[in-house]
Design a protein around this motif. Structure first.
Motif, PDB file in Angstrom:
ATOM      1  N   GLY A   1       0.842  -1.277   0.087  1.00 45.51           N
ATOM      2  CA  GLY A   1       0.157  -0.359   0.029  1.00 45.51           C
ATOM      3  C   GLY A   1       0.803   1.507  -0.076  1.00 45.51           C
ATOM      4  N   ARG A   2      -0.150   2.262   0.502  1.00 42.84           N
ATOM      5  CA  ARG A   2       1.057   3.597   0.400  1.00 42.84           C
ATOM      6  C   ARG A   2       0.545   4.612   1.512  1.00 42.84           C
ATOM      7  N   TRP A   3       1.536   4.993   2.319  1.00 48.06           N
ATOM      8  CA  TRP A   3       0.681   4.854   3.792  1.00 48.06           C
ATOM      9  C   TRP A   3       1.834   6.324   4.304  1.00 48.06           C
ATOM     10  N   PHE A   4       1.111   7.578   5.070  1.00 49.73           N
ATOM     11  CA  PHE A   4       1.512   8.493   5.503  1.00 49.73           C
ATOM     12  C   PHE A   4       1.566   9.379   6.984  1.00 49.73           C
TER      13      PHE A   4
ATOM     14  N   PRO B   1       0.032  13.118  -0.289  1.00 41.90           N
ATOM     15  CA  PRO B   1      -0.533  13.114  -1.710  1.00 41.90           C
ATOM     16  C   PRO B   1      -1.569  11.964  -1.563  1.00 41.90           C
ATOM     17  N   PRO B   2      -2.244  12.212  -3.476  1.00 40.59           N
ATOM     18  CA  PRO B   2      -3.252  11.547  -3.524  1.00 40.59           C
ATOM     19  C   PRO B   2      -2.420  10.320  -3.976  1.00 40.59           C
ATOM     20  N   ASP B   3      -4.054   9.528  -2.948  1.00 36.47           N
ATOM     21  CA  ASP B   3      -3.487   8.015  -3.476  1.00 36.47           C
ATOM     22  C   ASP B   3      -2.466   7.572  -1.818  1.00 36.47           C
ATOM     23  N   TYR B   4      -2.803   8.309  -1.066  1.00 38.58           N
ATOM     24  CA  TYR B   4      -1.809   8.035  -0.198  1.00 38.58           C
ATOM     25  C   TYR B   4      -2.679   8.132   1.895  1.00 38.58           C
ATOM     26  N   LEU B   5      -2.492   6.690   2.034  1.00 40.06           N
ATOM     27  CA  LEU B   5      -3.926   6.498   2.964  1.00 40.06           C
ATOM     28  C   LEU B   5      -3.041   6.851   4.222  1.00 40.06           C
ATOM     29  N   PRO B   6      -2.884   7.676   5.114  1.00 39.12           N
ATOM     30  CA  PRO B   6      -3.098   8.178   6.426  1.00 39.12           C
ATOM     31  C   PRO B   6      -2.752   6.645   7.207  1.00 39.12           C
ATOM     32  N   LEU B   7      -1.388   7.141   8.356  1.00 43.62           N
ATOM     33  CA  LEU B   7      -1.373   5.520   9.299  1.00 43.62           C
ATOM     34  C   LEU B   7      -2.159   4.809  10.283  1.00 43.62           C
ATOM     35  N   HIS B   8      -2.678   6.495  10.641  1.00 46.69           N
ATOM     36  CA  HIS B   8      -3.928   6.426  11.046  1.00 46.69           C
ATOM     37  C   HIS B   8      -5.280   5.415  10.623  1.00 46.69           C
ATOM     38  N   SER B   9      -5.469   5.163   8.960  1.00 41.99           N
ATOM     39  CA  SER B   9      -5.747   3.603   8.607  1.00 41.99           C
ATOM     40  C   SER B   9      -5.440   2.481   8.584  1.00 41.99           C
ATOM     41  N   TRP B  10      -4.482   2.316   8.502  1.00 35.85           N
ATOM     42  CA  TRP B  10      -4.247   0.896   8.705  1.00 35.85           C
ATOM     43  C   TRP B  10      -4.788   0.897  10.547  1.00 35.85           C
ATOM     44  N   PHE B  11      -3.877   1.394  11.360  1.00 37.85           N
ATOM     45  CA  PHE B  11      -4.735   1.127  12.371  1.00 37.85           C
ATOM     46  C   PHE B  11      -5.538   0.460  12.161  1.00 37.85           C
ATOM     47  N   ILE B  12      -6.867   1.690  11.984  1.00 40.21           N
ATOM     48  CA  ILE B  12      -8.497   0.705  11.982  1.00 40.21           C
ATOM     49  C   ILE B  12      -8.379  -0.894  11.154  1.00 40.21           C
ATOM     50  N   GLN B  13      -7.581  -0.667   9.712  1.00 43.47           N
ATOM     51  CA  GLN B  13      -7.441  -2.039   9.450  1.00 43.47           C
ATOM     52  C   GLN B  13      -6.963  -3.807  10.952  1.00 43.47           C
ATOM     53  N   GLU B  14      -6.203  -2.884  10.960  1.00 40.60           N
ATOM     54  CA  GLU B  14      -6.131  -4.009  12.409  1.00 40.60           C
ATOM     55  C   GLU B  14      -6.135  -3.982  13.219  1.00 40.60           C
ATOM     56  N   GLN B  15      -7.273  -2.942  13.594  1.00 42.66           N
ATOM     57  CA  GLN B  15      -8.279  -2.938  14.008  1.00 42.66           C
ATOM     58  C   GLN B  15      -9.540  -4.306  14.749  1.00 42.66           C
ATOM     59  N   ALA B  16     -10.124  -4.192  13.226  1.00 44.34           N
ATOM     60  CA  ALA B  16     -10.569  -4.861  12.897  1.00 44.34           C
ATOM     61  C   ALA B  16     -10.798  -5.898  12.198  1.00 44.34           C
TER      62      ALA B  16
END
Length: 221
Positions: free
Chosen positions: A59-62, A196-211
């Motif tokens: 993925g792409r992370w920020f 930049p466009p198409d990058y996800l905030p790292l917090h989104s990774w955490f939400i995915q990991e929480q799920a």
């Protein structure tokens, strides 16, 4: 306190209630940190802290860091990424941390450059202010390959491709001299500059990991 608020915890209850930060833990044996909320302050020569509960493999992370220098700067600050096998040395002269080995990449306050394996790999702006905003981008192009881009006060450094050890994951890391402070924003609040466009905030990774963890806690039928 050895780290920031623990979010990826062992119980379902803790995972649900600690939903806005990701753990920053000192690198093993590098303990001289204070922490408050989503920030760390160095109390010693050049310790290193890593977000060791983050496991990025695609993925792409920020993420973004507001860095504050001490009134009298005696050492550098380096912000970026690291992967398995990364080292950090405390009380070495000079201290070694992010960007000083072949498994970490970071932007250094000394010259504003992106450093890797002890060498400058991309030029950037000098850190002329006591308060700087650093944005860190990570783009996976394959299972063992990625690219790093860093923004300093909204000015982007050239993108640098990186090679990863087979099966390695990547996580945020910072090394700082005495008196430096880094305030981390994983995306749980608005960014000062933003990805930049198409990058996800790292917090989104955490939400995915929480799920994912919540699924593991579901009782069997």
């Amino acid at each position: 306190n050895a780290g920031l608020t623990r979010t990826l915890s062992r119980s379902h209850r803790e995972t649900v209630t600690q939903a806005t930060t990701i753990d920053i833990a000192p690198h093993p044996a590098l303990t001289p940190w204070t922490s408050a909320k989503a920030s760390v302050t160095s109390l010693a020569h050049f310790p290193t802290a890593v977000a060791d509960r983050v496991v990025l493999t695609q993925g792409r992370w920020f993420y973004e860091v507001v860095v504050r220098a001490p009134a009298q700067v005696t050492d550098r600050c380096v912000v970026g990424w690291a992967c398995k096998g990364f080292f950090g040395e405390y009380n070495a002269k000079p201290g070694r941390g992010v960007g000083d080995d072949d498994k970490s990449w970071g932007v250094s306050s000394l010259a504003g450059s992106l450093v890797h394996n002890g060498a400058e790999v991309a030029e950037g702006p000098r850190w002329d202010n006591q308060r700087m905003i650093v944005g860190c981008c990570l783009d996976f192009s394959g299972p063992d390959a990625a690219a790093v881009t860093v923004f300093v006060n909204a000015q982007g450094l050239p993108t640098v491709p990186i090679a990863l050890p087979a099966g390695a994951h990547v996580f945020p890391a910072v090394s700082m001299g005495r008196g430096w402070t880094a305030e981390f924003n994983w995306g749980q609040q608005p960014f000062a500059v933003g990805p930049p466009p198409d990058y996800l905030p790292l917090h989104s990774w955490f939400i995915q990991e929480q799920a994912r963890q919540e699924m593991q806690f579901q009782p069997s039928p």
